[in-house]
Design a protein around this motif. Structure first.
Motif, PDB file in Angstrom:
ATOM      1  N   SER A   1       0.916  -1.145   0.159  1.00 38.26           N
ATOM      2  CA  SER A   1      -0.045  -0.159  -0.029  1.00 38.26           C
ATOM      3  C   SER A   1       0.787   1.249  -0.108  1.00 38.26           C
ATOM      4  O   SER A   1       0.514   2.284  -0.671  1.00 38.26           O
ATOM      5  CB  SER A   1      -0.912  -0.086   1.287  1.00 38.26           C
ATOM      6  N   ALA A   2       1.875   1.205   0.867  1.00 38.94           N
ATOM      7  CA  ALA A   2       2.941   2.500   0.833  1.00 38.94           C
ATOM      8  C   ALA A   2       3.520   2.453  -0.452  1.00 38.94           C
ATOM      9  O   ALA A   2       3.603   3.864  -0.768  1.00 38.94           O
ATOM     10  CB  ALA A   2       3.911   2.226   1.939  1.00 38.94           C
ATOM     11  N   ARG A   3       3.871   1.579  -1.425  1.00 37.72           N
ATOM     12  CA  ARG A   3       4.380   2.060  -2.647  1.00 37.72           C
ATOM     13  C   ARG A   3       3.467   2.835  -3.591  1.00 37.72           C
ATOM     14  O   ARG A   3       3.804   3.636  -4.447  1.00 37.72           O
ATOM     15  CB  ARG A   3       4.562   0.627  -3.308  1.00 37.72           C
ATOM     16  N   LYS A   4       2.167   2.411  -3.365  1.00 40.98           N
ATOM     17  CA  LYS A   4       1.048   3.200  -4.072  1.00 40.98           C
ATOM     18  C   LYS A   4       0.624   4.611  -3.486  1.00 40.98           C
ATOM     19  O   LYS A   4       0.178   5.385  -4.346  1.00 40.98           O
ATOM     20  CB  LYS A   4      -0.144   2.214  -4.210  1.00 40.98           C
ATOM     21  N   ALA A   5       1.055   4.685  -2.505  1.00 41.69           N
ATOM     22  CA  ALA A   5       0.475   6.085  -1.794  1.00 41.69           C
ATOM     23  C   ALA A   5       1.742   6.628  -0.984  1.00 41.69           C
ATOM     24  O   ALA A   5       2.981   6.521  -1.554  1.00 41.69           O
ATOM     25  CB  ALA A   5      -0.683   6.168  -0.931  1.00 41.69           C
ATOM     26  N   ASP A   6       1.418   7.170  -0.089  1.00 45.67           N
ATOM     27  CA  ASP A   6       2.505   8.154   0.986  1.00 45.67           C
ATOM     28  C   ASP A   6       3.188   6.947   1.521  1.00 45.67           C
ATOM     29  O   ASP A   6       2.673   6.245   2.434  1.00 45.67           O
ATOM     30  CB  ASP A   6       1.837   8.940   1.949  1.00 45.67           C
ATOM     31  N   PRO A   7       4.544   6.988   1.278  1.00 49.71           N
ATOM     32  CA  PRO A   7       5.394   5.888   2.085  1.00 49.71           C
ATOM     33  C   PRO A   7       5.345   5.825   3.537  1.00 49.71           C
ATOM     34  O   PRO A   7       5.697   4.980   4.439  1.00 49.71           O
ATOM     35  CB  PRO A   7       6.849   6.019   1.549  1.00 49.71           C
ATOM     36  N   SER A   8       4.915   7.115   4.087  1.00 50.69           N
ATOM     37  CA  SER A   8       5.088   7.081   5.435  1.00 50.69           C
ATOM     38  C   SER A   8       3.802   6.893   6.310  1.00 50.69           C
ATOM     39  O   SER A   8       3.425   6.839   7.335  1.00 50.69           O
ATOM     40  CB  SER A   8       5.402   8.781   5.919  1.00 50.69           C
ATOM     41  N   SER A   9       2.655   6.490   5.500  1.00 50.62           N
ATOM     42  CA  SER A   9       1.403   6.143   5.920  1.00 50.62           C
ATOM     43  C   SER A   9       1.277   4.662   6.061  1.00 50.62           C
ATOM     44  O   SER A   9       1.305   4.031   5.282  1.00 50.62           O
ATOM     45  CB  SER A   9       0.260   6.787   5.125  1.00 50.62           C
ATOM     46  N   ALA A  10       0.899   4.161   7.316  1.00 47.80           N
ATOM     47  CA  ALA A  10       0.467   2.807   7.442  1.00 47.80           C
ATOM     48  C   ALA A  10      -0.896   2.606   7.848  1.00 47.80           C
ATOM     49  O   ALA A  10      -1.127   3.102   8.756  1.00 47.80           O
ATOM     50  CB  ALA A  10       1.499   2.439   8.493  1.00 47.80           C
ATOM     51  N   PRO A  11      -1.390   1.946   7.205  1.00 47.54           N
ATOM     52  CA  PRO A  11      -3.019   1.761   7.347  1.00 47.54           C
ATOM     53  C   PRO A  11      -3.097   1.165   8.682  1.00 47.54           C
ATOM     54  O   PRO A  11      -2.601   0.047   9.102  1.00 47.54           O
ATOM     55  CB  PRO A  11      -3.477   0.543   6.136  1.00 47.54           C
ATOM     56  N   SER A  12      -4.045   1.786   9.631  1.00 44.53           N
ATOM     57  CA  SER A  12      -4.051   1.304  10.971  1.00 44.53           C
ATOM     58  C   SER A  12      -4.737  -0.166  10.892  1.00 44.53           C
ATOM     59  O   SER A  12      -4.628  -0.803  11.975  1.00 44.53           O
ATOM     60  CB  SER A  12      -4.968   2.294  11.622  1.00 44.53           C
ATOM     61  N   ARG A  13      -5.453  -0.319   9.667  1.00 41.88           N
ATOM     62  CA  ARG A  13      -6.264  -1.725   9.757  1.00 41.88           C
ATOM     63  C   ARG A  13      -5.297  -2.888   9.693  1.00 41.88           C
ATOM     64  O   ARG A  13      -5.576  -4.034   9.874  1.00 41.88           O
ATOM     65  CB  ARG A  13      -7.221  -1.652   8.543  1.00 41.88           C
ATOM     66  N   ALA A  14      -3.944  -2.604   9.410  1.00 43.69           N
ATOM     67  CA  ALA A  14      -2.849  -3.810   9.463  1.00 43.69           C
ATOM     68  C   ALA A  14      -3.026  -4.159  10.828  1.00 43.69           C
ATOM     69  O   ALA A  14      -2.297  -5.387  10.976  1.00 43.69           O
ATOM     70  CB  ALA A  14      -1.503  -3.140   8.854  1.00 43.69           C
ATOM     71  N   GLY A  15      -3.402  -3.593  11.668  1.00 43.26           N
ATOM     72  CA  GLY A  15      -3.213  -4.083  13.238  1.00 43.26           C
ATOM     73  C   GLY A  15      -4.101  -5.272  13.480  1.00 43.26           C
ATOM     74  O   GLY A  15      -3.990  -6.016  14.284  1.00 43.26           O
ATOM     75  N   ILE A  16      -4.951  -5.793  12.513  1.00 50.00           N
ATOM     76  CA  ILE A  16      -5.660  -7.101  12.693  1.00 50.00           C
ATOM     77  C   ILE A  16      -4.967  -8.052  12.381  1.00 50.00           C
ATOM     78  O   ILE A  16      -5.058  -9.176  12.930  1.00 50.00           O
ATOM     79  CB  ILE A  16      -6.840  -6.925  11.523  1.00 50.00           C
ATOM     80  N   GLY A  17      -3.711  -8.022  11.480  1.00 42.52           N
ATOM     81  CA  GLY A  17      -2.974  -9.293  11.258  1.00 42.52           C
ATOM     82  C   GLY A  17      -2.356  -9.874  12.776  1.00 42.52           C
ATOM     83  O   GLY A  17      -2.528 -11.025  12.949  1.00 42.52           O
ATOM     84  N   PRO A  18      -1.721  -8.937  13.453  1.00 40.84           N
ATOM     85  CA  PRO A  18      -1.027  -9.250  14.573  1.00 40.84           C
ATOM     86  C   PRO A  18      -2.179  -9.807  15.663  1.00 40.84           C
ATOM     87  O   PRO A  18      -1.926 -10.743  16.395  1.00 40.84           O
ATOM     88  CB  PRO A  18      -0.292  -8.023  15.365  1.00 40.84           C
ATOM     89  N   ALA A  19      -3.370  -9.294  15.795  1.00 39.99           N
ATOM     90  CA  ALA A  19      -4.379  -9.854  16.564  1.00 39.99           C
ATOM     91  C   ALA A  19      -4.806 -10.948  15.970  1.00 39.99           C
ATOM     92  O   ALA A  19      -5.224 -11.994  17.097  1.00 39.99           O
ATOM     93  CB  ALA A  19      -5.491  -8.646  16.487  1.00 39.99           C
ATOM     94  N   LEU A  20      -5.185 -11.162  14.617  1.00 43.17           N
ATOM     95  CA  LEU A  20      -5.448 -12.568  14.292  1.00 43.17           C
ATOM     96  C   LEU A  20      -4.249 -13.587  14.502  1.00 43.17           C
ATOM     97  O   LEU A  20      -4.734 -14.661  15.086  1.00 43.17           O
ATOM     98  CB  LEU A  20      -5.649 -12.409  12.858  1.00 43.17           C
ATOM     99  N   GLY A  21      -3.104 -13.255  14.333  1.00 40.03           N
ATOM    100  CA  GLY A  21      -2.092 -14.125  14.775  1.00 40.03           C
ATOM    101  C   GLY A  21      -2.324 -14.718  16.104  1.00 40.03           C
ATOM    102  O   GLY A  21      -1.748 -15.877  16.600  1.00 40.03           O
ATOM    103  N   VAL A  22      -2.476 -13.844  17.210  1.00 35.12           N
ATOM    104  CA  VAL A  22      -2.526 -14.199  18.713  1.00 35.12           C
ATOM    105  C   VAL A  22      -3.743 -15.024  18.770  1.00 35.12           C
ATOM    106  O   VAL A  22      -3.726 -15.897  19.656  1.00 35.12           O
ATOM    107  CB  VAL A  22      -2.490 -12.805  19.559  1.00 35.12           C
TER     108      VAL A  22
END
Length: 322
Positions: free
Chosen positions: A38-59
């Motif tokens: 996603s960062a490659r297509k937009a602002d490299p400094s912006s990290a989608p907050s919804r990426a937090g679901i990955g670690p939560a799913l992992g646990v």
């Protein structure tokens, strides 16, 4: 029945360590790769907050695998407190993921907390409403139910604070050390299956930790992970002290206080002046001290069971897992 592959020893390794670790790593790594793409297509400094679901799913999924593999697939509606752990954790996982998916910005905060209140409601309506309560009577029940609900609210807030003031890998490492350090005391409290499942959750957090370190510059704060871990600690406390075991009251208190202390240590004037790394070291020392206090004297018994040098045989121990 359990999700068994045959040998109980192999099951313990597969469901209590390797499988959960792989799930935690894979889910978090996938989140990192999505953020990077996603960062490659937009602002490299912006990290989608919804990426937090990955670690939560992992646990959360690490717990599910460990629970089903070591404790078996539930064959009845929840009756005892231990029967409620899986439904509560499934609800907590849905709430943690939903809090990241359903809204953005300020609305996300409101949605996240409403879902957390729903998780607390499930606990109050489920395991805390059981008619058999070994240690509570009358008005004492109301006080304990209210106290646990309040503790969960404070613990959620504390986990958010820890996540916001720490890098993704350092905040996960704190949770990893806490859950892993509690395995001996949960075993010593007489809840063997839950201690093995706790090991699986710790392994899942370990997998999240490795992937979070790889993507530490892209992943958002690990708030959603706290949304899964806090209910898990609450259920460990309920299963291991209130209903079926020999967990001492002071052990209960130390375990409950530790997540709050981790977040509040930054308020100590001396600590506040330290660098971010030194504050992280302070959190880790606090976790190590707390878990050593409650788990240290249970380690010999756990080692004895694992090695077969205790009064009960190793075979009996492994059979109890099956």
């Amino acid at each position: 029945m359990t999700l068994s592959v045959g040998d109980p020893r192999l099951d313990a390794v597969a469901f209590g360590a390797l499988g959960p670790a792989a799930i935690g790593f894979t889910a978090t790594l996938a989140a990192y790769l999505i953020v990077r793409a996603s960062a490659r297509k937009a602002d490299p400094s912006s990290a989608p907050s919804r990426a937090g679901i990955g670690p939560a799913l992992g646990v959360g999924l690490a717990f599910v695998l460990a629970s089903l593999g070591l404790d078996g697939v539930p064959e009845r509606m929840p009756v005892g407190s231990a029967d409620w752990v899986l439904p509560v954790m499934a609800t907590a996982l849905l709430a943690a993921v939903g809090g990241e998916l359903l809204a953005k910005g300020r609305k996300a905060i409101a949605v996240r907390w409403l879902l957390r209140v729903a998780v607390i409601g499930v606990i109050v309506a489920g395991p805390l409403s059981l008619p058999i309560k070994n240690r509570w009577e009358g008005g004492e029940t109301v006080a304990w139910v209210g106290g646990i609900a309040l503790w969960m609210l404070l613990a959620f807030a504390a986990s958010d604070r820890t996540a916001s003031r720490s890098s993704p890998p350092s905040s996960v490492l704190v949770w990893h050390a806490l859950i892993g350090g509690l395995v001996p005391v949960i075993f010593g409290a007489g809840v063997t299956a839950q201690s093995q499942i706790a090991g699986g959750v710790a392994a899942g957090l370990g997998g999240v930790l490795v992937a979070a370190w790889l993507g530490r510059k892209a992943l958002p704060p690990m708030r959603a992970v706290g949304g899964v871990v806090v209910p898990y600690i609450a259920m460990l406390l309920l299963v291991s002290w209130q209903f079926v075991s020999d967990l001492a009251w002071w052990e209960f208190g130390v375990i409950a206080a530790t997540p709050l202390a981790i977040a509040l240590i930054d308020l100590v004037p001396v600590v506040r002046k330290l660098s971010a790394f030194k504050r992280f070291v302070g959190r880790m020392l606090l976790v190590i001290a707390a878990t050593a206090a409650v788990s240290g004297h249970h380690v010999p018994a756990l080692v004895g069971e694992l090695t077969g040098s205790s009064s009960s045989s190793e075979d009996a121990y492994w059979e109890s897992l099956g």
